[in-house]
Design a protein around this motif. Structure first.
Motif, PDB file in Angstrom:
ATOM      1  N   ASP A  14      -1.421 -10.857   6.759  1.00 57.82           N
ATOM      2  CA  ASP A  14      -1.493 -10.887   5.297  1.00 57.82           C
ATOM      3  C   ASP A  14      -2.194 -12.147   4.798  1.00 57.82           C
ATOM      4  N   GLU A  15      -1.883 -13.309   5.392  1.00 56.74           N
ATOM      5  CA  GLU A  15      -2.558 -14.548   5.004  1.00 56.74           C
ATOM      6  C   GLU A  15      -4.054 -14.466   5.296  1.00 56.74           C
ATOM      7  N   SER A  16      -4.407 -13.875   6.429  1.00 55.25           N
ATOM      8  CA  SER A  16      -5.818 -13.741   6.796  1.00 55.25           C
ATOM      9  C   SER A  16      -6.562 -12.851   5.799  1.00 55.25           C
ATOM     10  N   TRP A  17      -5.960 -11.715   5.430  1.00 56.36           N
ATOM     11  CA  TRP A  17      -6.603 -10.836   4.439  1.00 56.36           C
ATOM     12  C   TRP A  17      -6.748 -11.540   3.094  1.00 56.36           C
ATOM     13  N   ALA A  18      -5.728 -12.304   2.698  1.00 52.24           N
ATOM     14  CA  ALA A  18      -5.796 -13.012   1.406  1.00 52.24           C
ATOM     15  C   ALA A  18      -6.932 -14.030   1.404  1.00 52.24           C
ATOM     16  N   LEU A  19      -7.105 -14.761   2.485  1.00 52.77           N
ATOM     17  CA  LEU A  19      -8.194 -15.729   2.559  1.00 52.77           C
ATOM     18  C   LEU A  19      -9.548 -15.025   2.609  1.00 52.77           C
ATOM     19  N   ALA A  21     -10.266 -12.236   1.240  1.00 53.62           N
ATOM     20  CA  ALA A  21     -10.521 -11.709  -0.105  1.00 53.62           C
ATOM     21  C   ALA A  21     -10.988 -12.794  -1.072  1.00 53.62           C
ATOM     22  N   GLY A  22     -10.690 -14.037  -0.768  1.00 55.79           N
ATOM     23  CA  GLY A  22     -10.992 -15.116  -1.703  1.00 55.79           C
ATOM     24  C   GLY A  22     -12.338 -15.788  -1.525  1.00 55.79           C
ATOM     25  N   HIS A  48      -9.010  -2.989   2.626  1.00 52.81           N
ATOM     26  CA  HIS A  48      -8.977  -3.555   3.976  1.00 52.81           C
ATOM     27  C   HIS A  48     -10.209  -3.201   4.816  1.00 52.81           C
TER      28      HIS A  48
END
Length: 147
Positions: A14-19, A21-22, A48
């Motif tokens: 989840d942290e990897s996807w959030a980064l 996305a940013g 995703h």
């Protein structure tokens, strides 16, 4: 109480996807004429998956021959720390009319004012991320590092 300094921390999915996305820019790693190559591309996430636009040429030709790719984004702050996220998967041209229409609605705007008519989607098989602490006294802003 003494805290152990952990210089490299594995990030959750989840942290990897959030980064991922940013960030507006990533690096597509693939093979061109049998040699590894890396292309900076601007991109967006769509459920995703990673979507970018390109034009016909060596990059697109190689993606049709060897569709297995890696995609990387990162950020760092001098003296503090940083992070890197890598996803691996299959690149595919978006050719289905409904999928292409959906891609055209994404907020994806090429940097260079040259025609980019081909949408490519990376269907991600796996994603991993790491954060790095360069300075033991402070972590990079906005990144939670291990205790």
């Amino acid at each position: 109480m003494t805290h152990q300094i952990i210089p490299v921390t594995q990030l959750s999915e989840d942290e990897s996807w959030a980064l991922l996305a940013g960030q507006p820019v990533g690096r597509l790693a693939t093979s061109v004429a049998g040699r590894p190559d890396i292309y900076p591309v601007n991109y967006v996430l769509d459920d995703h998956t990673v979507v970018f636009k390109t034009e016909r040429g060596s990059k697109l030709l190689e993606l049709t021959i060897n569709d297995r790719v890696a995609f990387e984004v990162d950020d760092w702050r001098e003296g503090l720390g940083g992070w890197s996220v890598v996803c691996r998967g299959q690149a595919e041209k978006i050719e289905d009319p409904d999928e292409r229409e959906r891609a055209e609605e994404l907020p994806l705007h090429p940097w260079v004012p040259t025609p980019k008519t081909v949408y490519v989607r990376i269907v991600v098989d796996d994603i991993s991320g790491r954060s790095f602490r360069f300075n033991a006294e402070e972590a990079a802003p906005g990144i939670e590092l291990g205790d």
